[in-house]
Structure formats: C-alpha cells, structure tokens
Design a protein around this motif. Structure first.
Motif, PDB file in Angstrom:
ATOM      1  N   VAL A 105       0.834  -1.202   0.000  1.00 14.69           N
ATOM      2  CA  VAL A 105       0.000   0.000   0.000  1.00 14.69           C
ATOM      3  C   VAL A 105       0.871   1.255   0.000  1.00 14.69           C
ATOM      4  CG1 VAL A 105      -1.576   1.357   1.444  1.00 14.69           C
ATOM      5  CG2 VAL A 105      -2.030  -1.069   1.033  1.00 14.69           C
ATOM      6  N   ALA A 106       1.942   1.243   0.790  1.00 11.33           N
ATOM      7  CA  ALA A 106       2.818   2.409   0.881  1.00 11.33           C
ATOM      8  C   ALA A 106       3.437   2.740  -0.472  1.00 11.33           C
ATOM      9  CB  ALA A 106       3.905   2.153   1.922  1.00 11.33           C
ATOM     10  N   GLN A 169       2.987  -9.196 -11.307  1.00 10.81           N
ATOM     11  CA  GLN A 169       3.725  -8.054 -11.824  1.00 10.81           C
ATOM     12  C   GLN A 169       3.499  -6.823 -10.957  1.00 10.81           C
ATOM     13  OE1 GLN A 169       6.060  -7.913 -13.914  1.00 10.81           O
ATOM     14  NE2 GLN A 169       6.283  -5.682 -13.977  1.00 10.81           N
ATOM     15  N   ARG A 170       2.260  -6.610 -10.545  1.00 13.06           N
ATOM     16  CA  ARG A 170       1.976  -5.474  -9.663  1.00 13.06           C
ATOM     17  C   ARG A 170       2.660  -5.660  -8.315  1.00 13.06           C
ATOM     18  NH1 ARG A 170      -3.934  -2.637  -8.747  1.00 13.06           N
ATOM     19  NH2 ARG A 170      -3.191  -0.967  -7.377  1.00 13.06           N
ATOM     20  N   PHE A 171       2.650  -6.888  -7.809  1.00  5.92           N
ATOM     21  CA  PHE A 171       3.287  -7.184  -6.529  1.00  5.92           C
ATOM     22  C   PHE A 171       4.785  -6.900  -6.600  1.00  5.92           C
ATOM     23  CE2 PHE A 171       5.060 -10.113  -3.314  1.00  5.92           C
ATOM     24  CZ  PHE A 171       4.307  -9.737  -2.216  1.00  5.92           C
ATOM     25  N   ARG A 172       5.414  -7.258  -7.717  1.00  7.38           N
ATOM     26  CA  ARG A 172       6.850  -6.987  -7.876  1.00  7.38           C
ATOM     27  C   ARG A 172       7.141  -5.491  -7.797  1.00  7.38           C
ATOM     28  NH1 ARG A 172       5.998 -10.443 -12.481  1.00  7.38           N
ATOM     29  NH2 ARG A 172       6.680 -12.584 -12.071  1.00  7.38           N
ATOM     30  N   ILE A 173       6.310  -4.700  -8.458  1.00  7.56           N
ATOM     31  CA  ILE A 173       6.527  -3.258  -8.515  1.00  7.56           C
ATOM     32  C   ILE A 173       6.305  -2.613  -7.155  1.00  7.56           C
ATOM     33  CG2 ILE A 173       5.631  -1.102  -9.497  1.00  7.56           C
ATOM     34  CD1 ILE A 173       4.959  -2.729 -12.030  1.00  7.56           C
ATOM     35  N   GLU A 174       5.311  -3.102  -6.415  1.00  2.00           N
ATOM     36  CA  GLU A 174       4.871  -2.421  -5.195  1.00  2.00           C
ATOM     37  C   GLU A 174       5.497  -2.974  -3.920  1.00  2.00           C
ATOM     38  OE1 GLU A 174       0.631  -2.660  -5.455  1.00  2.00           O
ATOM     39  OE2 GLU A 174       0.495  -0.910  -6.786  1.00  2.00           O
TER      40      GLU A 174
END
Length: 530
Positions: A105-106, A169-174
């Motif tokens: 989230v951060a 992919q989103r998890f990797r970025i965030e």
C-alpha cells in the motif's frame, strides 16, 4: 526499567514553544472528518505539512466544495498544488515480511504521487517522503525470531502461487524491499534464502496535518476508503470504522509544525526533538546502535504515556477510555493504584468486540494471541482493583441482528469496529491522539496527540465522544463525571439483555471469553511488540 529522555543526550535542546489549544472542533467518524480535511486543503493559502500511516489518493472526495474540482484525493492534491500551495507529505513504509500488504500500500501511494507530479503545473511544490522507521532489531533477536519470520515467508510464497501473472507483476513493482530478500526460481516460485533479514520493530503511526502553520488536523484517522464510515454505522461489520479526529488552532499548531519538520531527524538520531510544548504530546523512539542483543528501539519521548499516568493520579470521579487496544501494563498498574487510593473513582472502557484481524480475517497468529493475552491481563487486573460496581467495559454493536457466531458479532449483533484513541479524566483533562493504550504506541511508534485542559474543550470532547454511543433521549446525567457511571452501567446491562432491534444506543457488555480462549504468553518477548 529504562528511563526515556526527552532529548538526545549529546545534542542541544531547541527552545521550548509555548503551545496551547484555542479553537477546538471534534470530528466523529470519517463522515465528519474527511469533508473537514478536504476543506482545509481547499482553503490553505501557502503550505501544508502532514504525516499519516496510510494515505490512498484514490479515496473519494466527500464535501460538496471538493467535489466541484474532482472526484478523488488525487484531484484535490493536484488542484492544491496548481493553486501554488506547497505540500510536504510523509507516509509510513513497513517491514516487508511482517506487513507485506501495508508495504505494498505504501509503495502504491508513491506511484500515485509520481502521477501527481506528472499532472500538476507545479511539481516542485510537492515534497513526498516514504518513511520506514529507522529502528532495527539486533543480531541475536533476528536469530531467535527467525522461525517466526520464516513462517511468514512461507505464507508469502503460498500467496504468490495463487496470484495471476498480472497480480504478480503489480506485486513486484509495489514491494521493492521484499524483492531484495527473495527471488523467483525457474518454476516461477517465490523463494527466500535461508538467512536472517533486517526486522523493523517500530513504525510512524501518527495521523496529522498542519495548514499554514495555524490549523492542526489530528487524531486516529488515516485516509482511505476502508476507514470511511458514517455515524450510523449501518453497514457490514467489516466495513465499520469508528474514529475521532479534531481540528485545533492556536500555538499548539506551531508545536505540531515543529514536530513534523523534525521527527524524521529525531528518529534517525541526527537531531534532538523540539522541547515539550503544553497541549502537544508525542511518542518517539530511535534505533539502538551497537547493541546486538536488543530487540526494542530506544524510547526518546513518551509524553503520551506520562500524561496518561499523571492524569490518572489526579482523577477522583470518572475516567473514560475509548481505545482500539488496552494492553499497556504500566497504565493498568497506575489505574489500579488510583482505584485503591480513591474509592469514589470509576472507570468506563469502550473497546472493539475483537481486534480487526481476529474479527474479519480469522487470524489466530502468535502476535494476535500475545496481544489478547496482554489485554486480558490488563482487564483482569482492573476488574480486581475496581470491582464490578466501579468498572465497566462495553463494546458498540449495530442495532440489527446477525446470524454470525464469529468474532465479528457480539450479543447477536454485528460489531462496530472501534479505532478511536480518546481518554477523558473527570472534567479537568483529556487526551486525543493517534496512540493506542499499548506499549507499542506508548514507547516505540511515532505518535502525536493533544492534551486538553480547558474545561470547555474537555466538555465538548466528552459530549461528542461519549454522547455518540448513547440514545438520543439521554440526559446530562449520562455525561456528568459524578453520575455517568451508574447510567452507563444500567444502559449496557439493559441492552445486553434485549434483542438488537430493541436496544437503545450502541453499547453492550464486552465479552472477553474468546480472547481468553486464545490468549498466549510469550516469555522473553517485549510487551511493546503488540
């Protein structure tokens, strides 16, 4: 017990700021707080400085004034920057293993800020910091805690297998901090090498903003859709969220400004915090350097704890505590001492029926069980000290029935989740802050709040906070420190015996049985962990 100093020992203390609260407005739930927060942004003239644990710029705007310029907080932030108002914002980052969802989230907020910079005409006016607390655990605690950490890593690996490729992919970025301690193998599995990792025991938990160095917005409420609720609380239990925020003016806003400008340097050990200021309270800690045996950070300021204990020692008639957690044994002991010294003193505590993760996520991890152990211990101690004729613990529920037999319900009704942090002592003082009544908030995390000592402010806070739970026909006796306890006890007992649709107000008896069933001591673990 280690004493907490108010300044870094080897640094000069800055001059004291003479602070006090002048104008004071109480905001009950996000239904009142979010529109007020939006209006403060809209009317800011030159600068805003803020620090929150969680901010989601996709949160919808609620006030009619703000909805004229857009639909989300991203629109409002861009509009504010385009007007030439400088915005300095700090949000918290989190331990990527202990709190991967919050870490994600951060960094999502960081991506939102990047979009704001692209869209505003004045990108130089936004100053954003994603702040991980500087404290780290020592080498020995990392080794001792490694089995627990490894269990969390294995949970993350299992969650990874259930993600789609887009989600991965989103998890990797965030989750950039997590990516530094894991890798994907040739079969696409998430793997963690067998070695201890850094652990971050503290966080920045405050929720506050100062506008033009004049107006302070402060309390227990962050900014996202999860935290939005109305004063009626008529929604699914997992969507309820009761919180208290306030807007204050006067020199206390200048003290808050000084704190916001300096707390990151104070936590990092680069500078001393500003001196104590009347009306403004803090908790600060920093990293212990060269101490490989210690898990806990070094407490630098514990003004919120100190003010609580001093106010307890003065109370004669009624103490009212509304809190997400009541787990701090030193506070329980102070209350116990005062109960024995002052036979006329009574105590009302309002707690959520269950912790959020127990009520809505069915979590029974060791951290939850240890937290429940601490709360049961404190409540048991208070029950023995005050006795049932002077001690009342209540929880709010909705005025409708439910078939759930889980911890998201109490007395056949859906719970209302309490996140507020308010303490009221007779009619002489009150504390409104971001701090729970647990060791973490009292000694480890970065916290901020107000101490109110003007009778009109104390009365207004009591009227809005205590009065929120009462039926409309309740008279002044329900709020009078000398008579409120008896009226509250009769109301709670009556409601607990009635079906949900016939109850008056929101309150029923708090039931500790479920907490006692899972409460687990953890020898050697600092109480401040939970």
């Amino acid at each position: 017990m280690e004493k907490a100093s108010h300044t870094k020992p080897d640094a000069d203390t800055e001059p004291a700021i003479a602070a006090s609260v002048e104008k004071f407005d109480v905001l009950v739930t996000a239904e009142e707080a979010y529109p007020a927060f939006e209006r403060a942004f809209l009317t800011a003239r030159s600068e805003i400085i803020a620090s929150f644990r969680v901010i989601d710029l996709a949160t919808r705007l609620r006030s009619p004034e703000a909805r004229k310029i857009g639909t989300t907080w991203m629109d409002l932030l861009i509009h504010t920057l385009d007007r030439g108002v400088a915005v300095r914002l700090v949000t918290s980052d989190f331990d990527p293993v202990a709190a991967p969802e919050l870490h994600q989230v951060a960094w999502r907020t960081l991506r939102q800020i990047a979009a704001v910079r692209e869209l505003t005409r004045n990108p130089s006016l936004i100053n954003f910091t994603l702040a991980l607390h500087d404290a780290r655990t020592g080498t020995l605690p990392r080794l001792i805690l490694y089995p627990i950490v490894r269990h969390k890593m294995n949970q993350l690996a299992r969650t990874w297998t259930e993600m789609s490729e887009a989600e991965r992919q989103r998890f990797r970025i965030e989750t950039p901090r997590l990516q530094k301690i894991c890798f994907e193998d040739s079969n696409g599995r998430l793997c963690f090498p067998w070695r201890p990792v850094d652990l971050y025991p503290a966080t920045h938990h405050q929720k506050m903003a100062v506008f033009d160095r004049e107006t302070l917005y402060i309390g227990g409420l962050d900014l996202n859709e999860r935290r939005y609720d109305t004063k009626r609380h008529r929604r699914a239990a997992e969507r309820t969220w009761h919180d208290i925020q306030a807007i204050a003016t006067g020199p206390v806003a200048q003290a808050a400004q000084a704190h916001l400008e300096s707390f990151l340097d104070s936590v990092a050990g680069r500078a001393a915090p500003p001196s104590a200021a009347p009306g403004f309270l803090r908790t600060l800690s920093r990293r212990r350097r060269g101490m490989p045996l210690r898990l806990a950070p070094k407490t630098v300021l514990r003004e919120i704890e100190t003010q609580h204990i001093e106010a307890v020692a003065r109370a004669r008639h009624l103490i009212y505590l509304e809190t997400q957690f009541l787990r701090h044994l030193p506070l329980a002991r102070a209350l116990e001492r005062r109960a024995r010294a002052c036979p006329g003193l009574r105590l009302i505590v309002v707690l959520p029926a269950a912790p959020e993760d127990a009520a809505f996520d069915s979590n029974q991890g060791l951290d939850l069980r240890y937290g429940e152990y601490q709360q049961v211990r404190c409540l048991t101690q208070l029950q023995r000290a005050f006795g049932s004729d002077r001690f009342l613990v209540a929880s709010p529920v909705q005025p409708r029935g439910t078939e759930s037999d889980g911890r998201d319900a109490l007395e056949d009704a859906p719970l209302i989740y309490v996140h507020s942090k308010v303490s009221i002592f007779d009619d002489f003082g009150a504390i409104l802050s971001s701090a729970n009544l647990n060791g973490r908030s009292m000694r480890w995390d970065t916290e901020a709040g107000l101490y109110l000592d003007q009778p009109a402010h104390v009365e207004e806070l009591r009227r809005r906070v205590m009065g929120h739970w009462l039926p409309p026909q309740s008279g002044a006796a329900y709020l009078d420190p000398q008579s409120a306890f008896g009226h509250w006890r009769r109301l709670v007992e009556s409601n607990s015996a009635l079906p949900p649709c016939q109850r008056q107000g929101f309150l029923v008896r708090y039931d500790s049985d479920a907490a006692r069933d899972i409460a687990t001591p953890v020898p050697g673990m600092p109480e401040e962990v939970v």
